[in-house]
Design a protein around this motif. Structure first.
Motif, mmCIF file in Angstrom:
data_model
loop_
_atom_site.group_PDB
_atom_site.id
_atom_site.type_symbol
_atom_site.label_atom_id
_atom_site.label_comp_id
_atom_site.label_asym_id
_atom_site.label_seq_id
_atom_site.Cartn_x
_atom_site.Cartn_y
_atom_site.Cartn_z
ATOM 1 N N TYR A 75 -1.197 -4.894 -7.450
ATOM 2 C CA TYR A 75 0.134 -4.384 -6.788
ATOM 3 C C TYR A 75 0.110 -2.922 -6.818
ATOM 4 C CZ TYR A 75 1.585 -9.507 -7.608
ATOM 5 O OH TYR A 75 1.813 -10.793 -7.379
ATOM 6 N N ILE A 76 0.795 -2.511 -5.626
ATOM 7 C CA ILE A 76 0.649 -0.929 -5.393
ATOM 8 C C ILE A 76 1.929 -0.642 -5.308
ATOM 9 C CG2 ILE A 76 -0.125 1.064 -4.258
ATOM 10 C CD1 ILE A 76 -2.609 -0.850 -3.706
ATOM 11 N N PHE A 77 2.503 0.434 -5.889
ATOM 12 C CA PHE A 77 3.896 0.895 -5.926
ATOM 13 C C PHE A 77 3.628 2.338 -5.427
ATOM 14 C CE2 PHE A 77 4.410 -2.683 -8.494
ATOM 15 C CZ PHE A 77 5.777 -2.717 -8.706
ATOM 16 N N LEU A 78 4.350 2.916 -4.557
ATOM 17 C CA LEU A 78 4.504 4.362 -3.931
ATOM 18 C C LEU A 78 5.785 4.838 -4.786
ATOM 19 C CD1 LEU A 78 3.966 4.416 -0.260
ATOM 20 C CD2 LEU A 78 2.451 4.259 -1.986
ATOM 21 N N ALA A 79 5.185 6.080 -5.320
ATOM 22 C CA ALA A 79 6.517 6.977 -6.025
ATOM 23 C C ALA A 79 6.424 8.467 -5.795
ATOM 24 C CB ALA A 79 6.156 6.881 -7.598
ATOM 25 N N ASP A 85 14.579 -2.043 -14.381
ATOM 26 C CA ASP A 85 13.916 -3.321 -14.186
ATOM 27 C C ASP A 85 13.171 -3.133 -12.878
ATOM 28 O OD1 ASP A 85 16.042 -2.652 -12.675
ATOM 29 O OD2 ASP A 85 16.960 -4.701 -12.650
ATOM 30 N N LYS A 86 12.983 -2.018 -12.184
ATOM 31 C CA LYS A 86 12.009 -1.972 -11.029
ATOM 32 C C LYS A 86 10.793 -2.586 -10.946
ATOM 33 C CE LYS A 86 9.909 1.616 -8.026
ATOM 34 N NZ LYS A 86 10.425 1.444 -6.576
ATOM 35 N N VAL A 87 9.946 -2.446 -12.026
ATOM 36 C CA VAL A 87 8.365 -2.968 -11.849
ATOM 37 C C VAL A 87 8.722 -4.543 -12.207
ATOM 38 C CG1 VAL A 87 6.473 -2.985 -12.991
ATOM 39 C CG2 VAL A 87 7.323 -0.703 -12.637
ATOM 40 N N ASP A 112 5.097 -13.583 -3.457
ATOM 41 C CA ASP A 112 5.433 -14.424 -2.351
ATOM 42 C C ASP A 112 5.478 -13.267 -0.972
ATOM 43 O OD1 ASP A 112 5.995 -16.882 -3.647
ATOM 44 O OD2 ASP A 112 7.718 -15.898 -4.238
ATOM 45 N N TYR A 113 5.485 -12.040 -1.317
ATOM 46 C CA TYR A 113 5.580 -11.250 -0.164
ATOM 47 C C TYR A 113 4.412 -10.261 -0.183
ATOM 48 C CZ TYR A 113 10.332 -13.264 0.465
ATOM 49 O OH TYR A 113 11.272 -14.125 0.662
ATOM 50 N N ASP A 114 4.312 -9.773 1.124
ATOM 51 C CA ASP A 114 2.960 -8.672 1.074
ATOM 52 C C ASP A 114 3.603 -7.373 0.741
ATOM 53 O OD1 ASP A 114 0.774 -10.387 2.144
ATOM 54 O OD2 ASP A 114 2.039 -10.746 4.012
ATOM 55 N N LEU A 115 4.757 -7.043 1.379
ATOM 56 C CA LEU A 115 5.557 -5.827 0.948
ATOM 57 C C LEU A 115 6.813 -5.839 0.701
ATOM 58 C CD1 LEU A 115 5.062 -2.691 3.111
ATOM 59 C CD2 LEU A 115 7.103 -3.343 2.653
ATOM 60 N N VAL A 116 7.519 -5.240 -0.115
ATOM 61 C CA VAL A 116 8.665 -5.216 -0.825
ATOM 62 C C VAL A 116 9.386 -3.858 -0.483
ATOM 63 C CG1 VAL A 116 10.262 -5.771 -2.810
ATOM 64 C CG2 VAL A 116 8.396 -6.982 -2.546
ATOM 65 N N LEU A 117 10.581 -3.893 0.046
ATOM 66 C CA LEU A 117 11.384 -2.637 0.353
ATOM 67 C C LEU A 117 12.678 -2.954 -0.533
ATOM 68 C CD1 LEU A 117 11.544 0.238 1.834
ATOM 69 C CD2 LEU A 117 12.690 -0.918 3.518
ATOM 70 N N THR A 118 13.029 -2.073 -1.492
ATOM 71 C CA THR A 118 14.289 -2.232 -2.279
ATOM 72 C C THR A 118 15.129 -0.986 -1.752
ATOM 73 O OG1 THR A 118 13.609 -0.520 -4.034
ATOM 74 C CG2 THR A 118 12.882 -3.048 -3.998
ATOM 75 N N ASP A 119 16.454 -1.345 -2.030
ATOM 76 C CA ASP A 119 17.716 -0.356 -1.783
ATOM 77 C C ASP A 119 17.677 0.701 -2.818
ATOM 78 O OD1 ASP A 119 19.708 0.600 -0.690
ATOM 79 O OD2 ASP A 119 20.962 -0.857 -0.944
ATOM 80 N N GLY A 124 8.996 5.417 1.495
ATOM 81 C CA GLY A 124 7.893 5.104 0.530
ATOM 82 C C GLY A 124 8.199 4.999 -0.927
ATOM 83 N N CYS A 125 9.328 5.806 -1.451
ATOM 84 C CA CYS A 125 9.649 5.744 -2.756
ATOM 85 C C CYS A 125 10.226 4.375 -3.280
ATOM 86 C CB CYS A 125 10.523 6.872 -3.080
ATOM 87 S SG CYS A 125 12.001 6.968 -2.215
ATOM 88 N N CYS A 126 10.562 3.755 -2.197
ATOM 89 C CA CYS A 126 11.262 2.270 -2.423
ATOM 90 C C CYS A 126 10.372 1.033 -1.984
ATOM 91 C CB CYS A 126 12.306 2.091 -1.744
ATOM 92 S SG CYS A 126 13.718 3.142 -2.095
ATOM 93 N N MET A 127 9.068 1.361 -1.813
ATOM 94 C CA MET A 127 7.857 0.438 -1.232
ATOM 95 C C MET A 127 7.177 -0.140 -2.382
ATOM 96 S SD MET A 127 7.215 2.076 2.734
ATOM 97 C CE MET A 127 5.672 0.931 2.976
ATOM 98 N N ALA A 128 6.597 -1.337 -2.240
ATOM 99 C CA ALA A 128 5.536 -1.682 -2.864
ATOM 100 C C ALA A 128 4.797 -2.814 -2.196
ATOM 101 C CB ALA A 128 5.903 -2.206 -4.567
ATOM 102 N N PHE A 129 3.608 -2.910 -2.397
ATOM 103 C CA PHE A 129 2.683 -3.967 -1.648
ATOM 104 C C PHE A 129 1.533 -4.465 -2.332
ATOM 105 C CE2 PHE A 129 2.407 0.301 -0.059
ATOM 106 C CZ PHE A 129 0.975 0.840 -0.170
ATOM 107 N N ARG A 130 0.999 -5.547 -1.554
ATOM 108 C CA ARG A 130 -0.268 -6.199 -2.411
ATOM 109 C C ARG A 130 -1.461 -5.295 -1.806
ATOM 110 N NH1 ARG A 130 0.367 -12.366 -0.658
ATOM 111 N NH2 ARG A 130 2.101 -13.094 -1.687
ATOM 112 N N ARG A 131 -2.329 -5.397 -2.667
ATOM 113 C CA ARG A 131 -3.610 -4.468 -2.470
ATOM 114 C C ARG A 131 -4.302 -4.923 -1.245
ATOM 115 N NH1 ARG A 131 -6.418 -1.234 -5.061
ATOM 116 N NH2 ARG A 131 -8.684 -0.919 -4.314
#
Length: 234
Positions: free
Chosen positions: A83-87, A96-98, A107-114, A150-157
């Protein structure tokens, strides 16, 4: 292979980098990693990072095109996590972000959080970026008005196979990634803020396209659409 990779791009970030790394490191396991790509900082950013003496932090000098897009691409090229997080270098992650995002990435390829938008003193500007921006899913929606920061994004490899390399003509890497995964994968907009998104006037990656002419904004979208279509058909 590390379970989680945090990919961070740095450039003259000495004012904020320490608080950001502290907020991230306390959420990681021993086998996780923070990949830092530095774009030639001339302040003491790298010295501050090295003072952590944490084996999870790995520093690479950007050998790609200078600027946020090339710098993040360099970080992504060196990460090994599932799992890859941009920062960004100047935000603060909430505790609790991680954990929250890692669970969603099952369940998802990419997560964008508020996120909560704050100034450099920590005073709130907007309680919700999503509400301020009118954020919602959809390829055409985000081609017209991008919400993928990007700072709110994470995605599968797995998605690295089709998002890399970044085209030279694109405006920003996060917009590119979001649109490609909208077209090819499964995304979610998670409505709880998970970072304090610090805006201080010197941010390397501005939110939106403030100050761009209509012609420049249109050209950005044409380049993005052309390159997304080209990548999908490859």
């Amino acid at each position: 292979m590390s379970f989680i990779s945090i990919c961070m791009a740095t450039y003259n970030g000495s004012q904020f980098i320490e608080q950001q790394l502290i907020s991230i490191l306390q959420q990681l396991d021993e086998d996780d990693e923070i990949i830092i790509s530095d774009d030639g900082s001339t302040d003491d950013t790298l010295e501050i990072i090295k003072q952590f003496s944490d084996q999870r932090i790995k520093i690479f000098i950007n050998a790609n095109i200078h600027g946020p897009t090339g710098n993040f691409e360099n970080a992504l090229e060196h990460c090994s996590g599932r799992y890859i997080f941009l920062a960004d270098q100047d935000d603060i992650w909430l505790p609790d972000k991680v954990a929250v995002i890692s669970n969603l990435l099952i369940d998802y390829d990419l997560v964008l959080t508020d996120c909560e938008v704050v100034n450099q003193m920590g005073h709130q500007i907007h309680s919700s970026f999503f509400e301020h921006r009118g954020s919602r899913k959809g390829f055409w929606t985000n081609l017209y008005k991008n919400s993928y920061i990007g700072c709110c994004m994470a995605f599968r490899r797995d998605i690295l196979q089709y998002i890399l390399p970044f085209p030279k003509q694109i405006h920003m890497h996060d917009w590119w990634i979001g649109l490609l995964v909208e077209a090819k994968g499964k995304t979610i907009f998670y409505k709880k803020p998970l970072i304090k998104y610090v805006r201080h006037g010197g941010n390397a990656s501005p939110t939106g396209e403030t100050g761009y002419s209509f012609a420049k904004q249109l050209l950005n979208r044409l380049f993005l659409f052309f390159n997304v279509a080209k990548r999908l058909l490859a």
